[in-house]
Design a protein around this motif. Structure first.
Motif, PDB file in Angstrom:
ATOM      1  N   GLN A 263       0.797  -0.981  -0.234  1.00  0.00           N
ATOM      2  CA  GLN A 263       0.086   0.058  -0.135  1.00  0.00           C
ATOM      3  C   GLN A 263       0.857   1.370  -0.004  1.00  0.00           C
ATOM      4  OE1 GLN A 263      -2.621  -0.368   3.386  1.00  0.00           O
ATOM      5  NE2 GLN A 263      -3.847  -1.963   2.178  1.00  0.00           N
ATOM      6  N   GLY A 264       2.278   1.121   0.279  1.00  0.00           N
ATOM      7  CA  GLY A 264       2.897   2.320   0.356  1.00  0.00           C
ATOM      8  C   GLY A 264       2.957   3.028   1.587  1.00  0.00           C
ATOM      9  N   THR A 265       2.389   2.398   2.497  1.00  0.00           N
ATOM     10  CA  THR A 265       2.052   3.015   3.884  1.00  0.00           C
ATOM     11  C   THR A 265       3.328   3.382   4.715  1.00  0.00           C
ATOM     12  OG1 THR A 265       1.146   1.114   4.686  1.00  0.00           O
ATOM     13  CG2 THR A 265      -0.720   2.917   4.094  1.00  0.00           C
ATOM     14  N   THR A 267       6.321   4.139   3.875  1.00  0.00           N
ATOM     15  CA  THR A 267       7.081   5.262   3.684  1.00  0.00           C
ATOM     16  C   THR A 267       6.250   6.440   3.502  1.00  0.00           C
ATOM     17  OG1 THR A 267       6.999   4.354   1.309  1.00  0.00           O
ATOM     18  CG2 THR A 267       9.128   4.255   2.609  1.00  0.00           C
ATOM     19  N   LEU A 268       5.035   6.357   3.595  1.00  0.00           N
ATOM     20  CA  LEU A 268       4.234   7.606   3.568  1.00  0.00           C
ATOM     21  C   LEU A 268       4.002   8.214   4.704  1.00  0.00           C
ATOM     22  CD1 LEU A 268       2.190   9.238   1.587  1.00  0.00           C
ATOM     23  CD2 LEU A 268       0.406   7.971   2.708  1.00  0.00           C
ATOM     24  N   LYS A 269       4.392   9.603   4.655  1.00  0.00           N
ATOM     25  CA  LYS A 269       3.901  10.370   6.011  1.00  0.00           C
ATOM     26  C   LYS A 269       2.517  10.806   6.176  1.00  0.00           C
ATOM     27  CE  LYS A 269       8.836  11.654   6.310  1.00  0.00           C
ATOM     28  NZ  LYS A 269       9.713  12.758   5.932  1.00  0.00           N
TER      29      LYS A 269
ATOM     30  N   TYR C  13      -0.054   2.364  -8.971  1.00  0.00           N
ATOM     31  CA  TYR C  13      -1.027   3.076  -8.766  1.00  0.00           C
ATOM     32  C   TYR C  13      -1.221   3.269  -7.560  1.00  0.00           C
ATOM     33  CZ  TYR C  13      -2.037   1.454 -13.864  1.00  0.00           C
ATOM     34  OH  TYR C  13      -1.617   1.272 -15.070  1.00  0.00           O
ATOM     35  N   PHE C  14      -1.712   4.311  -6.925  1.00  0.00           N
ATOM     36  CA  PHE C  14      -2.333   4.365  -5.459  1.00  0.00           C
ATOM     37  C   PHE C  14      -3.810   4.850  -5.634  1.00  0.00           C
ATOM     38  CE2 PHE C  14       2.199   5.714  -5.080  1.00  0.00           C
ATOM     39  CZ  PHE C  14       2.736   4.801  -4.140  1.00  0.00           C
ATOM     40  N   GLY C  15      -4.524   3.793  -5.607  1.00  0.00           N
ATOM     41  CA  GLY C  15      -6.107   4.070  -5.730  1.00  0.00           C
ATOM     42  C   GLY C  15      -6.109   4.283  -7.108  1.00  0.00           C
ATOM     43  N   ASP C  16      -6.709   5.574  -7.268  1.00  0.00           N
ATOM     44  CA  ASP C  16      -6.914   6.360  -8.698  1.00  0.00           C
ATOM     45  C   ASP C  16      -5.725   6.990  -9.221  1.00  0.00           C
ATOM     46  OD1 ASP C  16      -9.530   5.494  -8.735  1.00  0.00           O
ATOM     47  OD2 ASP C  16     -10.356   7.086  -7.847  1.00  0.00           O
ATOM     48  N   VAL C  17      -4.696   7.335  -8.415  1.00  0.00           N
ATOM     49  CA  VAL C  17      -3.430   8.089  -8.908  1.00  0.00           C
ATOM     50  C   VAL C  17      -2.643   6.977  -9.421  1.00  0.00           C
ATOM     51  CG1 VAL C  17      -1.839   9.287  -8.088  1.00  0.00           C
ATOM     52  CG2 VAL C  17      -3.881   9.529  -6.822  1.00  0.00           C
ATOM     53  N   LYS C  18      -2.205   7.575 -10.819  1.00  0.00           N
ATOM     54  CA  LYS C  18      -1.273   6.560 -11.370  1.00  0.00           C
ATOM     55  C   LYS C  18       0.037   7.260 -11.067  1.00  0.00           C
ATOM     56  CE  LYS C  18      -4.477   4.563 -14.648  1.00  0.00           C
ATOM     57  NZ  LYS C  18      -4.836   4.374 -15.925  1.00  0.00           N
ATOM     58  N   ALA C  19       0.743   6.775 -10.250  1.00  0.00           N
ATOM     59  CA  ALA C  19       1.988   7.410  -9.929  1.00  0.00           C
ATOM     60  C   ALA C  19       3.052   7.344 -10.995  1.00  0.00           C
ATOM     61  CB  ALA C  19       2.376   6.944  -8.435  1.00  0.00           C
ATOM     62  N   LEU C  20       2.953   5.944 -11.571  1.00  0.00           N
ATOM     63  CA  LEU C  20       3.894   5.477 -12.411  1.00  0.00           C
ATOM     64  C   LEU C  20       3.078   4.689 -13.483  1.00  0.00           C
ATOM     65  CD1 LEU C  20       7.037   4.206 -10.402  1.00  0.00           C
ATOM     66  CD2 LEU C  20       6.817   6.506 -11.665  1.00  0.00           C
ATOM     67  N   GLY C  37      11.863  15.972 -13.091  1.00  0.00           N
ATOM     68  CA  GLY C  37      10.503  16.160 -13.246  1.00  0.00           C
ATOM     69  C   GLY C  37       9.847  16.816 -12.127  1.00  0.00           C
ATOM     70  N   PRO C  38       8.878  17.543 -12.342  1.00  0.00           N
ATOM     71  CA  PRO C  38       8.353  18.464 -11.240  1.00  0.00           C
ATOM     72  C   PRO C  38       7.832  17.673 -10.108  1.00  0.00           C
ATOM     73  CG  PRO C  38       6.914  18.479 -12.979  1.00  0.00           C
ATOM     74  CD  PRO C  38       8.028  17.742 -13.632  1.00  0.00           C
ATOM     75  N   ASN C  39       7.425  18.247  -8.834  1.00  0.00           N
ATOM     76  CA  ASN C  39       7.058  17.627  -7.632  1.00  0.00           C
ATOM     77  C   ASN C  39       5.825  16.741  -8.193  1.00  0.00           C
ATOM     78  OD1 ASN C  39       8.760  18.114  -5.507  1.00  0.00           O
ATOM     79  ND2 ASN C  39       7.740  19.938  -5.317  1.00  0.00           N
ATOM     80  N   GLY C  40       5.801  15.777  -7.732  1.00  0.00           N
ATOM     81  CA  GLY C  40       4.554  14.778  -7.717  1.00  0.00           C
ATOM     82  C   GLY C  40       4.593  14.004  -9.035  1.00  0.00           C
ATOM     83  N   SER C  41       5.768  14.051  -9.817  1.00  0.00           N
ATOM     84  CA  SER C  41       5.382  13.407 -10.994  1.00  0.00           C
ATOM     85  C   SER C  41       6.032  11.992 -10.967  1.00  0.00           C
ATOM     86  CB  SER C  41       6.744  14.060 -12.160  1.00  0.00           C
ATOM     87  OG  SER C  41       8.114  14.198 -11.545  1.00  0.00           O
ATOM     88  N   GLY C  42       6.353  11.509  -9.973  1.00  0.00           N
ATOM     89  CA  GLY C  42       6.580   9.946  -9.723  1.00  0.00           C
ATOM     90  C   GLY C  42       7.960   9.546  -9.527  1.00  0.00           C
ATOM     91  N   LYS C  43       9.048  10.442  -9.345  1.00  0.00           N
ATOM     92  CA  LYS C  43      10.431  10.345  -9.139  1.00  0.00           C
ATOM     93  C   LYS C  43      10.687   9.276  -7.698  1.00  0.00           C
ATOM     94  CE  LYS C  43      11.568  14.475  -8.846  1.00  0.00           C
ATOM     95  NZ  LYS C  43      10.323  15.313  -8.962  1.00  0.00           N
ATOM     96  N   THR C  44      10.146   9.848  -6.708  1.00  0.00           N
ATOM     97  CA  THR C  44      10.357   9.245  -5.518  1.00  0.00           C
ATOM     98  C   THR C  44       9.604   7.788  -5.429  1.00  0.00           C
ATOM     99  OG1 THR C  44      10.412  11.246  -4.243  1.00  0.00           O
ATOM    100  CG2 THR C  44      10.128   9.288  -3.309  1.00  0.00           C
ATOM    101  N   THR C  45       8.572   7.579  -6.067  1.00  0.00           N
ATOM    102  CA  THR C  45       7.772   6.359  -6.261  1.00  0.00           C
ATOM    103  C   THR C  45       8.697   5.467  -7.055  1.00  0.00           C
ATOM    104  OG1 THR C  45       5.788   7.443  -6.328  1.00  0.00           O
ATOM    105  CG2 THR C  45       5.838   5.124  -6.928  1.00  0.00           C
ATOM    106  N   LEU C  46       9.210   5.941  -7.894  1.00  0.00           N
ATOM    107  CA  LEU C  46      10.247   4.843  -8.765  1.00  0.00           C
ATOM    108  C   LEU C  46      11.396   4.615  -7.924  1.00  0.00           C
ATOM    109  CD1 LEU C  46      11.062   3.357 -11.281  1.00  0.00           C
ATOM    110  CD2 LEU C  46      11.927   5.777 -12.322  1.00  0.00           C
TER     111      LEU C  46
END
Ligand SMILES: Nc1ncnc2c1ncn2[C@@H]1O[C@H](COP(=O)(O)OP(=O)(O)O)[C@@H](O)[C@H]1O
Ligand SMILES: [Mg+2]
Lengths: 271, 276, 316
Positions: A263-265, A267-269, C13-20, C37-46
């Motif tokens: 779920q990614g929880t 690391t999520l704050k 995906y996080f719910g509806d958010v397609k992070a990557l 990429g700008p904030n929220g573009s998925g860098k950290t997720t990758l």
């Protein structure tokens, strides 16, 4: 072979985590004095209250033992229960997870370090109370009492490890949960009075609280001069609780790590 | 106190409620704030029960502890309400700067926040008191409270508790890491020296004198009598002494707070939280 | 094996958010690979997926040939991460003690741990504050400590998530130099760096992936990226405040535009990418018709920033 390597790593990590916890907390000796002094104020008030009512000596000793053990409960809540949450907020948890070290090593180290720190304080508090109010303990029974003490800590801190992994999911409201669990458990552990005052049903229910069992056991040995065999049920229960809690803690942690990765929880704050 | 102060007080009251209770529903919050005081009271009540189990009941002791601890909890929430709030605002919310900007006196701000906590503490007090009385089997219906006296005493209590809270806050202006410890020490000392669980006469020699200069001792005694329903004359001396002490505490606290505040401002301590 | 990282249709995906969404990249050993990429573009997720802290929703990812889903325990020995926005460590401990503690997560024994920590402290010139508590050191010192922490296990793949976030120029430069030296020491090493500082990407990265809204827009070297705009020109125009951005965009030959409004000085700074120089006169006459005063006009060198603007349609 790799199982052995893993075990070695767990122990190394536990040692390191305990070491830094002990080092960090005891760097400043004033902390130690404050941690002893503040509870002493409260315990003194209880003992004086007993004295003013002309209570039998036994009750004073009961209160001294229970009072010295209070610190462990707060430590389990505030330094175990919320610790992983703070670690997450700081970014430490992420580093633990991506390292080869199993998380249980970290938890074990937290527990050992906390138990060690608190033991120094609790013993000092007990000695101080007994000197201040001239309370006599059965010193011949120090070894069996110590055994009960160690088993109590094992069960209590295993419970603390369960809290640490469970509470991680509550986010910021953790402090509310800790507050809600604080005094009620102290009450049901009978920190200032004998558990026998409770109706039998409650007595049975509270024997799943390691703190209650431990306090009761030490009182029986140090004050009422019982032998270990006379309170063997306490010994057995403490061992059983310790093992059960420890296994649950390990399972919880595995489950939590899996869930977190899905779920990614982890690391999520929250805030 | 002018109209403006009253409306300001109302805002502070509301603000405090928001800060304390925003994390949950009103109903749950009500339960939440009763748990701690109730169980602390039970811890103390059972000391009495432990003794009565051996020596037979002596309701006067039970009543002494019941009232003592119930009102002691209120003192705790009052002092913590001011001092902890202050410390928390200073350390975490960095709110104090804004208070200066809005031109509200800091002492008044704390007074308002403390007032909320004091009022909030009255509710668990009643619950814990009734529950405690039930457990020690105190005949509640024989009580004939002298309500005007009780009300007067509660107001006096608010005054000296606020004063004590301000004194602690003055100290907290200069410390960051030891905030909790200072608060805790003061509150715990009151348990020891305040005639909460036992009469202060049993304290060893110089310590029992300390108690005479703490308002708490007189305050609790007036409470015990007022709830039982004793007419005002029998507590007259205590009451007079309490009024004098409360006034003195308040004046001293305001002066000390003002001095400390000025020093802190000059040293620039109010803008920068020092801890990490 | 040449590649240290391979992803195949990697999605999260996080719910509806397609992070990557359908990320396909290959990173070579010896490379500093940038995610821009700008904030929220998925860098950290990758990065979280590649560091085995997060599972993908779909697709595959391999680090050093190991599958992130199955072989994560093998991967963990060889990687480390440094995040610029995190304060990892324990405030009551010193820099040295914190480093030692983290070294113990990697299986060194106690004395080995101390030895490695002491060496690193010396190598990076941190002796002066090595015995100060980490909550008493400056942000710059902290970031350096954090960087050194990332090297404790001598990783093969080092993930740097905005490592110079909020740092002053000198310390940023220092850390960038360390990164360059570190990768040169051993050809088996790889650095994955996320940033939203163009200069940093330009200076450090062998190749850059431009990532936006969870998708990779393009992957290439800096030179090749700059070459995308080899035919176009870039101009900077200062005018009094404008709000006709959309209309300017519709002018034939305007490829990309970014406007910065300075409301207090009543000035707009327009940066435009145009297909050829003559388009600029169309633009100027448009401004004149709209009654907008031009304060200054200059032709500019093409930067990575302009390429980003051109590819993504917005500024970084
Ligand atoms: N654990 C999570 N739960 C829900 N949404 C998340 C989580 N982590 C990231 N996101 C979302 O995924 C998107 C990409 O975030 P992130 O990878 O942090 O971007 P970047 O690092 O480029 O700023 C954002 O919309 C963010 O809100
Ligand atoms: Mg990021």
């Amino acid at each position: 072979m790799s199982k052995i390597n893993e075990l070695i790593l767990v122990l190394r990590v536990a040692y390191a985590r305990a070491y830094v916890r002990i080092k960090g907390v005891n760097r400043d000796l004033t902390h130690f004095f404050i941690d002893v002094f503040l509870p002493l104020l409260g315990i003194s008030a209880i003992i004086l209250a007993y004295k003013s009512m002309g209570a039998p000596e036994n009750l004073l000793g009961f209160a001294a033992i229970g009072g010295a053990m209070i610190a462990f409960w707060y430590n389990v809540l505030w330094s175990m229960g919320s610790q992983l949450y703070w670690d997450k907020e700081q970014g430490n948890l992420q580093l633990y997870i991506i390292s080869p070290a199993p998380l249980i090593g970290i938890l074990l180290g937290m527990a050992i370090g906390g138990a060690f720190n608190m033991s120094l304080r609790a013993i000092t508090i007990l000695i101080a109370t007994s000197l201040l109010f001239n309370i006599k303990f059965n010193l011949n029974a120090i070894l069996p009492a110590f055994l009960i003490f160690i088993l109590t800590l094992f069960a209590l801190y295993s419970l603390g490890m369960i809290f640490a992994s469970t509470f991680l999911r509550f986010g910021r409201s953790i402090s509310k949960i800790n507050e809600l669990l604080g005094e009620p458990i102290l009450f049901f552990s009978g920190v200032y009075f004998p558990l026998k005052l409770f109706p039998i049903v409650i007595q049975i229910v509270v024997s799943i609280i390691p703190l209650a069992l431990g306090i009761e056991g030490m009182r029986e040995i140090l004050i009422l001069n019982k032998t270990l065999f006379e309170i063997i049920w306490i010994l057995i229960l403490l061992i059983a609780l310790g093992i059960i809690f420890f296994v649950i803690a390990v399972k919880m942690l595995e489950y939590l790590e899996k869930l977190g990765k899905n779920q990614g929880t982890l690391t999520l704050k929250w805030d | 106190m002018g109209l403006k102060s009253i409306s300001l007080l109302r805002i502070l009251f509301w603000l405090s409620y928001q800060i304390e209770a925003n994390w949950t529903k009103f109903f749950i919050y009500l339960i939440y704030i009763t748990i701690r005081p109730t169980f602390t009271l039970m811890l103390m009540i059972f000391i009495y029960i432990a003794v009565s189990a051996v020596k037979g009941p002596s309701l006067e002791y039970g009543y002494y502890i019941l009232v003592g601890q119930a009102f002691y909890n209120l003192i705790g929430s009052g002092i913590i309400g001011i001092a902890y709030t202050f410390w928390d605002d200073k350390e975490h919310y960095k709110m104090l700067k804004y208070i200066y900007i809005t031109n509200v006196k800091l002492s008044f701000y704390l007074f308002g926040r403390g007032f909320y906590h004091f009022v909030e503490g009255l509710y668990p007090l009643v619950i814990a008191f009734v529950l405690g009385a039930y457990i020690i089997q105190y005949p509640l219906f024989e009580l004939k409270p002298n309500f005007p006296l009780l009300l007067l005493n509660i107001i006096l209590g608010f005054i000296w508790i606020t004063a004590l809270g301000l004194l602690v806050a003055s100290f907290l202006l200069f410390t960051t890491n030891y905030g909790w410890i200072v608060i805790d020490s003061v509150v715990s000392s009151l348990l020891l020296f305040g005639g909460v669980l036992y009469s202060t006469e049993i304290l060893p020699y110089p310590l029992n004198l300390v108690a005479n200069y703490l308002p708490i001792k007189y305050w609790l005694d007036v409470n015990r009598n007022a709830i039982k329903g004793i007419d005002i004359t029998s507590v007259f001396n205590d009451l007079i002494f309490l009024i004098i002490l409360s006034a003195a505490y308040l004046i001293i606290a305001l002066i000390i707070f003002r001095i400390c505040e000025n020093i802190a401002k000059r040293k620039g301590l109010l803008d920068i939280p020092i801890s990490f | 094996m040449l590649e240290s990282i391979i992803t195949i249709n990697l999605s999260r995906y996080f719910g509806d958010v397609k992070a990557l969404e359908d990320i396909n990249i290959k990173v070579n050993k010896g490379e500093i690979f940038g995610l821009l990429g700008p904030n929220g573009s998925g860098k950290t997720t990758l990065i979280r997926i590649l560091t085995t802290a997060l599972l993908p929703t779909k697709g595959e990812a391999y680090v050093l040939g190991y599958d992130v889903k199955k072989d994560y325990l093998k991967i963990r020995k060889y990687i480390n991460i440094v995040s610029g926005d995190e304060k990892a460590g324990y405030g009551v401990l010193t820099v040295r003690e914190n480093l030692w503690f983290f070294s113990q997560l990697y299986g060194y024994n106690r004395s080995e741990g101390w030895r490695i920590v002491n060496e690193l402290i010396e190598k990076f010139g941190m002796q002066e504050y090595a015995d100060r508590k980490i909550n008493r050191i400056s942000h710059g010192m902290f970031q350096k400590y954090n960087f050194v922490r990332g090297l404790l296990n001598n990783p093969l793949v080092l993930f740097l998530d905005e490592p110079t976030l909020g740092l002053d120029v000198n310390i940023s430069r220092e850390i960038r130099n360390y990164i360059k030296e570190w990768i040169k020491e051993d050809r088996e090493r790889t650095v994955i760096l996320t940033t939203h500082y163009m200069v940093e990407a330009q200076e450090l990265c062998d190749r850059i992936a431009i990532i936006y809204k969870g998708k990779i827009i393009t992957v290439d070297t800096v030179e090749n990226l700059l070459r995308i705009l080899s035919k176009e020109s870039v101009y900077e125009i200062k005018t009094n405040l404008i709000n006709q951005v959309e209309k300017i965009k519709s002018i034939q030959g305007v490829k990309a535009i970014d406007v910065e409004n300075d409301a207090s000085r009543m000035i707009s700074k327009i940066r435009v990418v145009v297909s050829e120089d003559s388009v600029i006169s169309d633009l100027l006459s448009f401004l004149k018709n709209e009654g907008i005063k031009v304060i200054s006009l200059s032709k500019e060198e093409v930067t990575l920033e302009d390429v980003f603007l051109y590819l993504v349609g917005r500024k970084l």
